[in-house]
Structures are given as C-alpha cells and as structure tokens.
Design an enzyme around this catalytic site. Structure first.
Site, PDB file in Angstrom:
ATOM      1  N   CYS B  37       0.579  -1.207  -0.076  1.00 31.03           N
ATOM      2  CA  CYS B  37       0.147   0.047   0.119  1.00 31.03           C
ATOM      3  C   CYS B  37       0.831   1.206   0.155  1.00 31.03           C
ATOM      4  O   CYS B  37       0.239   2.289   0.066  1.00 31.03           O
ATOM      5  CB  CYS B  37      -0.754  -0.114   1.360  1.00 31.03           C
ATOM      6  SG  CYS B  37      -1.976  -1.285   1.532  1.00 31.03           S
ATOM      7  N   CYS B 106      -2.646   9.207   6.280  1.00 30.41           N
ATOM      8  CA  CYS B 106      -1.157   8.971   6.615  1.00 30.41           C
ATOM      9  C   CYS B 106      -1.181   9.403   8.225  1.00 30.41           C
ATOM     10  O   CYS B 106      -0.715   8.591   9.229  1.00 30.41           O
ATOM     11  CB  CYS B 106      -0.581  10.052   6.260  1.00 30.41           C
ATOM     12  SG  CYS B 106       0.160   9.819   4.405  1.00 30.41           S
TER      13      CYS B 106
END
Ligand SMILES: Cc1ncc(COP(=O)(O)O)c(C=O)c1O
Lengths: 407, 134
Positions: B37, B106
């Site tokens: 990912c 994130c």
C-alpha cells in the site's frame, strides 16, 4: 561547459521544451506581418501562403516516417490521434467484427478509448506483456479471432521506454487482414520509423515529445492499402473529412520543423543521449537492491526506469528537489496506486511504488547527470535509514513471510 | 504535490528516528501498514514504572506526509501517560500538519501505530504478570 541549472529537467518523456529553431518558425505564423492566414482560404494570398507552409510541414512529418504527405492528418495531439484511429477504424469496420486487441501497458489514451468501445458493444482483449515489457507474439497470435478488426499496440512505451517489434506485429496483422494501429507518440527522433516497411495502417504522433509545441499531433492513415476511418470531429470537412477544424498554422509549422530537425539530427543525438543514459545507469546500478524495469536492450536510449527497493517513490521524489522526474507511484488518493505499467510486468507493488522514471533529452548535459547521481544516492540512503523495511531486509527477514494488515 | 511547511520540516529533520530494544519488557512496538500500500510505520515506546512514556522512536516507509505524521507523533507521546497517548486522534495530527484530504490516511496510520504500540506494551505486562504468578 555550461553552469549547472537547478532544478535539472529529466522528464523529457512527459514533454520536451520547444527547440528554439521551432519556436522561431512558429512565431513567423502569428502576427499581422507574419503568415497568419487561414490555410483553407482559397480566395487570397494569405490563405495560399498559409496552405503552403502547412503542406511543407506535412511533407516534413511524412518524411520522418516514410509516409506519403497525403497520408498525414493533423490532430491536436496523440490523444486525439489514438481516439480517431481506434474509434474511427472500429466504427468503420464494425460490420466485419467487433473484437479489438491491445496491451495492458498502453497509454491511457488507448486504454480508455478501448473501454469506451467496450461500452458500445465491442470486445477488447488486453494482452499481458512479458516480464521485460515486450509483446509475447504467441499470445498475440492466440488472441486473434475471426471477428478481430483492430490491433492497437504502441511503439515506444512512455514509462519504461521499451520498443515493440512493430514490424513483426505488422506482418502478422497484414497476413490476417486486421487493421493495425500504433501509438508512436514517444518514437519520433528516438527510433527509426518506416510505416511501409512495418506494415502499419494507422500511427499516432505528437509534437511535444519531440521538441515541438503542445496541442498538435498527427495521424498517419495508410492509402496503400487504403484504410478507412470514421471521422470523430465533424464540421468544415478539413483533412479530407477525417478531421474538421481550422488548421493551426503555427502549431503545424512547429511540428514540421521539429520533425525535420529530428530526422536530421537523430543519429548523432541518440548516440550522445545513450552515453548520458549509460552514465546515469552506471552511477546508480552498484547500489544495493536496485532493479531496472523493462528490457534494457529493446529500449530507447532516452529512458531509464529503476526501482529502489524499500524506499517509497513519493518521498523519494520529495527528497529529489533538484531534479524533475516522475514516479511510478501515484500517491494521489487514499488507495495508493502503483503504476499499472509496472504491475503489468509482474513487478511487486513495493517495487512499483519505489520506481523512478528518468528521461534524458536534447538539453541534458553530463554535469546534469552527475549531479542527479549524487542527489539520488544521498536521498535513497537517507530514506533507507528511515525505512523499517530496509532494517528488516538487513536483518534477513523475508518481507513476503509477514502478514501485513492491508488498509 | 505541494507540501505544507510543517510536513516539510518533519520530513527534512525527522525527530526520534531509530529503534528501541523490542525484547525489553518496558518497550511496546507497533507496526502498521503494508509495503504494497506504500506505507509502513514502526513506532516504539518506552514506558516508565509510573506509566509515563519516557522515550519514543519511529521508522517509516512511506510518503512525506506519512514520515511527518510519525515524526510528530513521537514528539507528542513523550511525557504522556498511556491513557493520554491513546487519546491522540488522527484528526489532531492531520490538523497540526495541515494534511490535504488525500493524505488523511497517513494520520490514520499514525493513530493506528500508537494504539498498536500501547497494545503491545500492555500485552507484555500481562505476560510478565502471568509469568510471575505462575
Ligand atoms: C505513448 C503516449 N501516447 C499518447 C500520449 C498523449 O499525447 P498528447 O499529449 O499529444 O495527447 C502520450 C503522452 O503523454 C504518450 O506518451
């Protein structure tokens, strides 16, 4: 030697600057004192003069690819040429069948056009390339059906620079009486093109990858044998009805001049560029865990595509402020999309994420390359020091043995 | 993509990069994300007897925002109790770093990382207690 100018442009496959000689020719076709007329105006000298430079440019484009000037149709770029060729041929020949063959590593201008045709009832086979990026001829042969009307395979790949054997594919398509379209946006000036020898029916070109302006391109449409396409843009019947719209004289003149220069200078230029590419390659290849993507022999000298394992591409690009390059990782959405081209080669997502495409061109210098090598090595080392994956690799952990929680 | 000033600062001068001894019972380790990912965060915390986080270290494979999120997180958790640290929200991180919407994941990963490190630490304490009572 000239001073180092930062940032260094190493993204010539995205677009090239216009060659100053090209810009000069273009500027002569704009202002009241220049050649500004409408090439379609038949009743005065402004039109005749414009028509004459347009036809001269047509000859220059045709000359580079061994076509007849009558076989060149002006478009707005390779995207439009791909659309016109694929939709135009598919629609015209749909009475013979509705099957199309292309490749997974094509540019989106081809892939998305094929997707549209699927929505219209066509069937499309998307061939997997070999691991080196080249077409598997046996797979291609096996994919051909009685109702196959069109094969569309690119010449030079925009991400990995590999060069397909267009002549072999052309011979097969001709034998099977299937229309053969080639996206050659990345080819002019980089590899020899001979549409006759290669048995190509339709070929797409763009000016801005070859030191010409953006917004202009061409489609080669073979007259012998005669290939027919349905127009996608209707109007005043320009370009023998295949593409209506007032011709952009300055753009066309720019493309002509760019292709003239390409023909004249490509031999020497490619030798110089190959030397620079090899210098770049040698400067990076001794690092640990680096991989070259795509075949190195069947490749234009301008391109180097490399993966730096255990380093993520976007952070690498961020660390490389001094050089303008592109990454195989498009981290623009919540789901990170690694390059579909690298995935099609069977590259792991990790390696696809850590890839960089360097493309070298006319204005690249040795100093540029040396500086690029220095900053790339620094950046990769810095990011590996930050990378838990690098630590695990160094500790001998097989990353594939770990069950990652995908998110 | 243009980055905010704070992201650039953490990216260029990441705080608390490194590793703690993962076998030490006072250390908790959280590793989240996946290479496929494009981001993996490893966050470690060292916890004192009073339940306060004395030290924190990270290593991150990922984009600039992922590196910045984990760097910021190590700064924030130091000196906090486990309870306080577990209250850190991804939205706090995203706000502090002015992350654009496409980079919110994130900060989510950073929140997952501190949770995972705390869980790991607490699991170890249970294991230690069981050993002692056995
Ligand atoms: C292989 C290929 N095909 C098509 C295109 C599109 O060309 P244009 O920008 O002229 O529309 C490009 C350039 O991005 C390309 O590299």
């Amino acid at each position: 030697m000239s001073e180092l100018k930062l940032p260094i442009y190493l993204d010539y496959s995205a677009t090239t600057p216009v060659d100053p000689r090209v810009a000069k020719a273009m500027m002569e076709c704009l202002t009241p004192d220049g050649n500004f007329g409408n090439p379609a105006s038949r009743s005065h000298s402004f039109g005749w003069k414009a028509e004459s430079v347009v036809e001269n440019a047509r000859e220059q484009v045709a000359a580079l690819v061994n076509a007849d000037p009558k076989e060149i149709v002006w478009t707005s770029g390779a995207t439009e040429s791909d659309n016109l060729a694929i939709k135009g041929a598919a629609h015209f020949y749909s009475k013979n069948g509705k099957h199309i063959i292309t490749m997974k590593t094509e540019h989106k201008a081809v892939l998305d056009t094929c997707r549209q045709l699927e929505r219209e009832g066509f069937e499309v086979t998307y061939l997997e390339p070999q691991a080196d990026g080249l077409v598997d001829m046996d797979k291609l042969k096996a994919a051909i059906r009685d109702d196959t009307v069109l094969i569309s395979i690119m010449h030079v790949n925009n991400e990995i620079g590999v060069v397909q054997d267009i002549k072999a594919i052309g011979a097969l398509a001709r034998e099977k009486k299937i229309i053969f379209h080639v996206d050659a946006a990345q080819s002019p000036g980089k590899v020899e093109i001979d549409v006759k020898d290669m048995n190509v029916d339709l070929m797409s070109f763009s000016a801005h990858k070859t030191y010409g302006p953006k917004g202009i391109g061409a489609l080669y449409v073979s007259r012998k044998p005669r290939v027919r396409i349905e127009a996608q843009m209707h109007g005043g019947g320009h370009e023998r009805g295949m593409r209506s719209g007032t011709l952009a004289t300055h753009q066309i003149v720019g493309m002509g001049e760019a292709f003239r220069i390409a023909k004249e200078e490509m031999a020497g230029e490619n030798e110089r560029i190959r030397m620079l590419r090899d210098r770049l390659l040698n400067g990076l290849n001794d690092m640990e865990e680096v991989y070259i993507n795509g075949d190195l022999d069947h490749r234009v000298p301008h391109n180097l595509n490399m993966s730096f394992n255990f380093v993520e591409g976007e952070s690498l690009i961020m660390a490389l402020k001094d050089i303008a390059i592109s990454s195989g990782s498009a981290c623009t959405s919540a789901s990170l999309e690694p390059s579909y081209v690298l995935r099609a080669l069977g590259r792991d997502d990790e390696l696809a994420h850590s890839s960089l495409r360097f493309s070298i061109g006319r204005f690249t210098t040795e100093k540029d390359v040396d500086h690029a090598i220095k900053v790339i090595r620094q950046a990769v080392n810095k990011l590996r020091d930050l990378s838990p994956l690098w630590d695990m690799y160094k500790d001998g952990v097989d990353l594939k043995s770990i069950e990652w929680a995908a998110h | 993509m243009a980055y905010g000033e704070k992201v650039l600062d953490h990216y260029e001068n990441p705080r608390n990069v490194g590793a703690l001894d993962k076998d030490d019972t006072s250390v908790g380790t959280g590793m989240v994300g996946a290479p496929a990912c494009g981001d993996v965060m490893k966050l470690q915390i060292q916890v004192g007897d009073n339940g306060v986080i004395e030290d924190a270290k990270f290593k991150t494979y990922g984009c600039g925002s992922a590196i910045a999120s984990s760097s910021l997180l190590t700064e924030w958790v130091k000196g906090k109790t486990l309870d306080e640290a577990s209250q850190i929200k991804n939205s706090d991180i995203a706000e502090e770093l002015a992350l654009p919407p496409v980079k919110i994941h994130c900060s989510v990963l950073a929140e997952d990382a501190i949770r995972a490190a705390i869980n790991d630490y607490q699991g170890r304490q249970v294991a230690v207690a069981e050993k002692q009572s056995a």
